[in-house]
Design a protein around this motif. Structure first.
Motif, short mmCIF file in Angstrom:
data_model
loop_
_atom_site.label_atom_id
_atom_site.label_comp_id
_atom_site.label_asym_id
_atom_site.label_seq_id
_atom_site.Cartn_x
_atom_site.Cartn_y
_atom_site.Cartn_z
N VAL A 96 -0.41 -67.10 40.22
CA VAL A 96 -0.43 -66.05 39.36
C VAL A 96 -1.85 -66.17 38.40
O VAL A 96 -1.85 -67.33 37.99
N HIS B 1 0.35 -63.12 45.60
CA HIS B 1 -0.84 -63.25 44.40
C HIS B 1 -0.34 -62.41 43.37
O HIS B 1 -0.14 -61.32 43.86
N ARG C 113 3.76 -70.60 40.56
CA ARG C 113 3.02 -70.64 39.23
C ARG C 113 1.26 -70.81 39.75
O ARG C 113 0.51 -70.51 38.97
N SER C 114 1.00 -71.40 40.65
CA SER C 114 -0.42 -71.55 41.21
C SER C 114 -0.93 -70.22 41.88
O SER C 114 -2.13 -70.14 42.27
N GLN D 93 -4.57 -64.48 35.35
CA GLN D 93 -4.68 -63.55 34.43
C GLN D 93 -6.34 -63.80 33.81
O GLN D 93 -6.92 -64.77 33.74
N GLY E 275 -0.65 -67.82 33.27
CA GLY E 275 -1.27 -68.15 34.67
C GLY E 275 -2.29 -68.85 34.52
O GLY E 275 -2.97 -69.16 33.54
N CYS F 117 2.84 -63.51 33.79
CA CYS F 117 2.33 -64.62 34.68
C CYS F 117 3.68 -65.42 34.55
O CYS F 117 4.19 -66.21 35.49
N THR F 118 4.21 -65.81 33.34
CA THR F 118 5.28 -66.80 33.22
C THR F 118 6.60 -66.12 33.84
O THR F 118 7.25 -66.95 34.48
N GLY G 245 5.77 -66.06 37.72
CA GLY G 245 5.43 -67.22 38.31
C GLY G 245 6.62 -67.93 38.95
O GLY G 245 6.26 -68.59 40.32
N THR H 158 -5.81 -68.12 28.51
CA THR H 158 -4.81 -69.01 29.18
C THR H 158 -4.43 -70.32 28.60
O THR H 158 -5.11 -70.64 27.66
#
Length: 636
Positions: free
Chosen positions: A492, A465, A489-490, A494, A517, A480-481, A484, A498
């Motif tokens: 990360v 994570h 992606r699930s 922030q 994220g 996060c991008t 991810g 968002t």
């Protein structure tokens, strides 16, 4: 099933379904793919891709293997090999020939095969297969040094083993009078020169071509795909399967270039590779004949024991002597050597050719190769993780959390996680922020998280994570991008605005939904809000739920505004409260919550009715103001 369109569809769907099941139940994907191929092919006779695809079978398999090896080369960065360069060089240059010779001797005197078949089989079993090693490494979470050694060996040995087999085959043709020795020597040397030089020049030419903007972004991946296929085919005109070496070197060359779009290209190639590995392994396994499998006798058991328990350990321990590896690392590497697609594919290619020219035991070579592949996939696939744990060569036995941004909020969260023995690292490019985290005895990484150095030195396999918690929402979304794709992606999260929860006034200020994220809090809370909460005395609390003290009692005994951030399950898995489908914590889970503090004596007074909630809040505010004043005096 002779309808090729339907056969391709079934293979594709079954391959991806096998990959998903492997992820879902945490078992090696190759094991399921092996079972699916056996069911579709030898066991039911539903399909036989070798006969159904006809003349297209061999070139399709060869091309698919080339693409897989190129993608493997794209993952090899020379900076990662600093500690294992000597070991890798010796494993490829010393261990490889040793395995070839000893395996050939075992095939000749134990398997009772002819010398031509024995030499070719020995060469084929040099390879260790990146298509098998890569998923196993992701699953086992090895430490950097043994993981790097196994990965480099697998990718480099695949084309080397294939070339050994080709040289053995061509040498047999020379002995039969089909070629002359001078022709073989010249052809082999020319193929090696073309493969090495062509791979380097091709990789550098593509890098320059892309870097100078001669191709738009949407065409870069297709151009790369076409060049890989073309380079493989051109080199194969000189010497069969020499193209595998060309594309591997080209991949390594591009991996070590400074190409801005390399990550996007690597993601595309990884997607293609997952599809090819899934389909190709089913195709190769389904092409086996039941009669060939049934022809295996007691000799194959002895042969397997020699290959796994004698030949491989001797070759590894001899070649890595003085290479800077610990004994337990050499022990692990000496056991883990699963064979994969290249061995099966090349065995099928030469087995068919040898059978056509009248070599009696050519089919037995295919059967023995399949036996080694199946045995190593099962034995090594299920033993790597336990063995790495026993030898203490795993990164961690628990999922970790990477936090970007060393604020008071993130430091407080990291300290609470560390108290629960959750591996956590805070990354920040600001030295003063990092110093505060170090004073709090939290593990840190000083530097820009988006730098190339971060991807090298921060082993992301340690983290399941990530939380981006800087004061810049756009930077958090960028982090996060970027991460991810690797972490998921699930997984990360922030702080602040968002893509899924905007605090802005309109669409003009909103980020695209594909960026950023998951919000760490629902509804999202900004960095400034969290900073003010910390100043007001908010803290992170850890509470274990029991049958007597459940979730309802948890909220009843906590101050208003307390928010669960995540909970740690008895299995050590971490579930974030804001994640999609997170559900609710259960008995045995430890909740990490963020909320206003409540002193124990205040709690007792409130219970006795001698202190109101308002008075307790006022007392906490007074103490917080005193603490801030003391800190200011200390700074002055």
């Amino acid at each position: 099933m002779h309808d090729l369109a339907m056969q391709i569809a079934v293979i594709g769907v079954a391959g991806i379904a096998a990959q998903w099941l492997a992820w879902r139940f945490q078992i090696p994907a190759i094991v399921i793919l092996l079972a699916v191929g056996l069911i579709f092919g030898p066991l039911t006779g539903m399909m036989n891709p070798r006969s159904d695809f006809g003349e297209l079978y061999t070139p399709l398999v060869s091309t698919a293997v080339a693409i897989i090896l190129f993608e493997g080369g794209l993952t090899l960065r020379l900076r990662e090999i600093r500690e294992t360069s000597t070991a890798v060089r010796r494993v490829v240059m010393v261990s490889g020939p040793m395995v070839w010779i000893m395996t050939a001797l075992a095939a000749r005197y134990v398997g009772d095969m002819s010398w031509p078949v024995s030499l070719i089989l020995g060469a084929l079993l040099v390879v260790t297969g990146p298509t098998v090693i890569m998923p196993l490494l992701r699953h086992a979470r090895l430490k950097a040094r043994p993981a790097s050694l196994l990965r480099w060996e697998a990718i480099l040995n695949d084309p080397v083993g294939a070339l050994f087999a080709v040289v053995s085959f061509e040498a047999y043709l020379v002995l039969r009078g089909a070629h002359d020795a001078e022709h073989l020597i010249v052809t082999t040397l020319a193929a090696l020169v073309v493969a090495v030089a062509g791979g380097i020049l091709g990789g550098r030419a593509l890098t320059i071509f892309f870097a100078r903007g001669h191709a738009p972004e949407y065409l870069k991946a297709p151009i790369l795909f076409a060049v890989v296929v073309g380079m493989n085919a051109l080199t194969n005109l000189l010497l069969e399967e020499a193209g595998l070496l060309t594309v591997t070197i080209m991949g390594i060359t591009m991996a070590n270039s400074k190409l801005a779009s390399l990550n996007e290209l690597r993601k595309f190639k990884e997607t293609i590779t997952v599809l090819l590995v899934s389909g190709l392994f089913i195709v190769l396994t389904a092409s086996l004949q039941l009669s060939v499998i049934m022809s295996l006798e007691w000799r194959v058991v002895v042969f397997l024991a020699l290959v796994l328990l004698v030949i491989r350990p001797i070759a590894i321990f001899v070649s890595t002597t003085g290479a800077g590896l610990e004994f337990k690392e050499r022990l692990l590497v000496s056991w883990i050597a699963p064979r994969g697609i290249v061995a099966v594919a090349v065995a099928g290619l030469f087995g068919t050719t040898l059978a056509r020219i009248g070599v009696a035991d050519a089919d037995r070579m295919v059967a023995y190769t399949f036996a080694v592949v199946a045995a190593t996939i099962l034995l090594h696939g299920f033993s790597l993780k336990p063995l790495a744990r026993i030898l203490d060569l795993r990164v961690t036995n628990r999922p970790g959390i990477l936090i970007v941004g060393a604020s008071r909020f993130s430091i407080a969260l990291a300290r609470r996680l560390k108290a629960q023995e959750v591996p956590v690292v805070i990354a920040d490019a600001n030295w003063s922020h990092v110093s505060e985290a170090r004073l709090a005895e939290v593990d840190v990484w000083f530097g820009e998280i988006l730098s190339e150095e971060a991807h090298h030195s921060l082993d992301l396999s340690r983290f399941d994570h990530m939380i981006a918690a800087t004061d810049n929402d756009a930077y958090n979304a960028l982090v996060c991008t970027d991460f991810g794709a690797e972490i998921g992606r699930s997984e990360v999260f922030q702080v602040g605005s968002t893509s899924s929860g905007q605090q802005t006034s309109g669409a003009r200020h909103a980020m695209h939904f594909t960026l950023g994220g998951m919000p760490l809090f629902k509804p999202p809370r900004t960095y400034n809000q969290l900073r003010d909460d910390i100043i007001d005395g908010w803290t992170f609390q850890a509470t274990r739920l029991t049958p007597e003290f459940g979730l309802e009692q948890f909220f009843e005994t906590r101050p208003e505004g307390t928010t669960p951030v995540l909970w740690i399950q008895p299995s050590q898995d971490i579930v974030f409260a804001a994640a999609e489908g997170a559900g609710e914590p259960d008995v045995g889970d430890v909740i990490i919550a963020f909320g206003p503090p409540r002193a124990e004596r205040d709690q007792e007074k409130i219970v006795r009715g001698t202190l109101t909630e308002r008075e307790a809040r006022a007392e906490r505010a007074r103490k917080t103001a005193e603490d801030v004043a003391k800190q200011s005096e200390g700074a002055n």
